[in-house]
Design an enzyme around this catalytic site. Structure first.
Site, PDB file in Angstrom:
ATOM      1  N   CYS A 141      -0.420   4.142   2.314  1.00 13.73           N
ATOM      2  CA  CYS A 141      -0.202   3.854   3.737  1.00 13.73           C
ATOM      3  C   CYS A 141       1.271   4.036   4.117  1.00 13.73           C
ATOM      4  O   CYS A 141       1.583   4.590   5.169  1.00 13.73           O
ATOM      5  CB  CYS A 141      -0.576   2.414   4.091  1.00 13.73           C
ATOM      6  SG  CYS A 141      -2.082   1.815   3.350  1.00 13.73           S
ATOM      7  N   ASP A 142       2.177   3.549   3.289  1.00 17.25           N
ATOM      8  CA  ASP A 142       3.569   3.402   3.727  1.00 17.25           C
ATOM      9  C   ASP A 142       4.581   4.248   2.967  1.00 17.25           C
ATOM     10  O   ASP A 142       5.749   4.313   3.380  1.00 17.25           O
ATOM     11  CB  ASP A 142       3.990   1.919   3.620  1.00 17.25           C
ATOM     12  CG  ASP A 142       3.150   1.038   4.537  1.00 17.25           C
ATOM     13  OD1 ASP A 142       2.736   1.530   5.601  1.00 17.25           O
ATOM     14  OD2 ASP A 142       2.906  -0.130   4.188  1.00 17.25           O
TER      15      ASP A 142
ATOM     16  N   CYS B  66       0.842  -1.201   0.000  1.00 17.42           N
ATOM     17  CA  CYS B  66       0.000   0.000   0.000  1.00 17.42           C
ATOM     18  C   CYS B  66       0.877   1.252   0.000  1.00 17.42           C
ATOM     19  O   CYS B  66       1.522   1.560   1.001  1.00 17.42           O
ATOM     20  CB  CYS B  66      -0.917  -0.021   1.229  1.00 17.42           C
ATOM     21  SG  CYS B  66      -1.946   1.444   1.363  1.00 17.42           S
TER      22      CYS B  66
END
Ligand code: NAP
Length: 314
Positions: free
Chosen positions: A139-140, A136
């Site tokens: 997200c990261d 992701c």
């Protein structure tokens, strides 16, 4: 066959399921949340979360525990159950049949079983998951500011997320197993035109390397020559497909081209009484924030649905 009756079944206990459980418990709706493993879903694969408003930084596992504890506080019933089939009986009630035959019955279901990123299944992938290996970018990505990033895959997700990652990474190298990308032309152009990107063609990742701090690179094999080389990277983003966990639903539910459940703005699917929230739902982004937003709407829509159902029966 043991059958347990409830007013509402929540299938899955990721952020969407846990938020649905919180509101359903708080509204005393007679709900049960069914989860195959530990609560948390994709959170359990996430090392650090830094984009949940009001919580500057929290471990994925810790946030999962907090969400589960918060839901429990409102008294929702939680059952460890691996659901194999979700179907309806002749009266239109949903039956969630668990492994071993135990069955949960309710007039409404909120489906939050999420999806599963397809793994590469190479050495180092599991070891460095959450420590460099990610599925992701939103997200990261921010954890790899100024660092070298590798993206694996050649579809829309790999190319689009790869382009997104250029805002953080010093370089973004896309590794694809063929000599042409599957991704839409516009996405390809945006990616290729960026000065931080490059593409390694006809190559597969055979190993993800690393040390005690996390991933340090990938071993890449040229599929034509068999030659192996190593590419240094601290971020390894894998986008080779994502499968929504909708296979347990026996009946046809309208979905998009990739199999995600289509809903209206109140999270109603095409099947009356079946609501969807979180990663299994067709939508623009799949974030913790969108999952809990979906779930909140789904609970109140389900409550209305159940009220109408009761009124119709009287
Ligand atoms: P996808 O379209 O199925 O692409 C998967 C990619 O991974 C393909 O390039 C495939 O290679 C490669 N791949 C598969 N298994 C592999 C393996 N074991 N090793 C190395 N490479 C492997 O999946 P996706 O990109 O996740 O997209 C899924 C769906 O969502 C698609 O319908 C897509 O259009 C949609 N989507 C749309 C957008 C958008 O429109 N902006 C963004 C994201 C996703 P091959 O090409 O050789 O098969």
């Amino acid at each position: 066959m043991e059958i347990r009756d409830h007013e509402l079944i929540i299938v899955g206990a990721g952020p969407a399921g846990l938020c649905a459980a919180l509101y359903a418990g708080r509204s005393e709706m007679g709900a049960v949340m069914l989860e195959a493993g530990l609560p948390g879903g994709q959170l359990l694969l996430t090392e650090l979360v830094d984009d949940y408003p009001g919580v500057e930084e929290v471990g994925g596992q810790e946030l999962a525990d907090q969400m589960a504890g918060h839901a429990a506080k409102f008294g929702v019933e939680v059952e460890r159950a691996h659901i194999e089939v979700l179907r309806r009986d002749e009266e239109g009630r949903f039956l969630a049949v668990a492994e071993g035959g135990k069955t949960y019955r309710a007039p409404a279901v909120i489906f939050t079983a999420g999806g599963t990123p397809r793994p590469l299944n190479v050495p180092g992938e599991a070891q460095f998951m959450g420590k460099g290996v990610s599925y992701c970018a939103i997200c990261d990505g921010a954890f790899f500011r100024g660092e070298d990033i590798v993206v694996v895959g050649g579809g829309d997700a790999a190319v689009e997320e790869g382009e997104f990652l250029t805002r953080y990474g010093r370089s973004v190298t896309l590794i694809h197993r063929r000599d042409e990308l599957r991704a839409a032309a516009l996405l390809q152009r945006r990616f290729r035109e960026h000065d931080k990107t490059r593409i390694v063609w006809n190559s597969v990742v055979t190993e993800i390397t690393g040390d005690e701090r996390g991933a340090t690179g990938v071993v890449v094999k040229d599929v034509n020559t068999g030659d192996e080389s190593e590419i240094a990277a601290t971020g390894v983003f894998i986008f080779i497909g994502f499968t929504p966990n909708t296979g347990i639903i026996e009946e046809h539910v309208d979905h998009d081209g990739a199999g995600y459940l289509s809903t209206d703005r109140d999270m109603r699917t095409s099947v009356p009484g079946l609501f969807a929230a979180g990663d299994a739902r067709s939508q623009l982004v799949r974030q913790i924030t969108t999952a809990v937003g979906d779930a909140t709407t789904a609970v109140f829509a389900a409550e209305k649905y159940l009220l109408n159902l009761r009124e119709q029966k009287q």
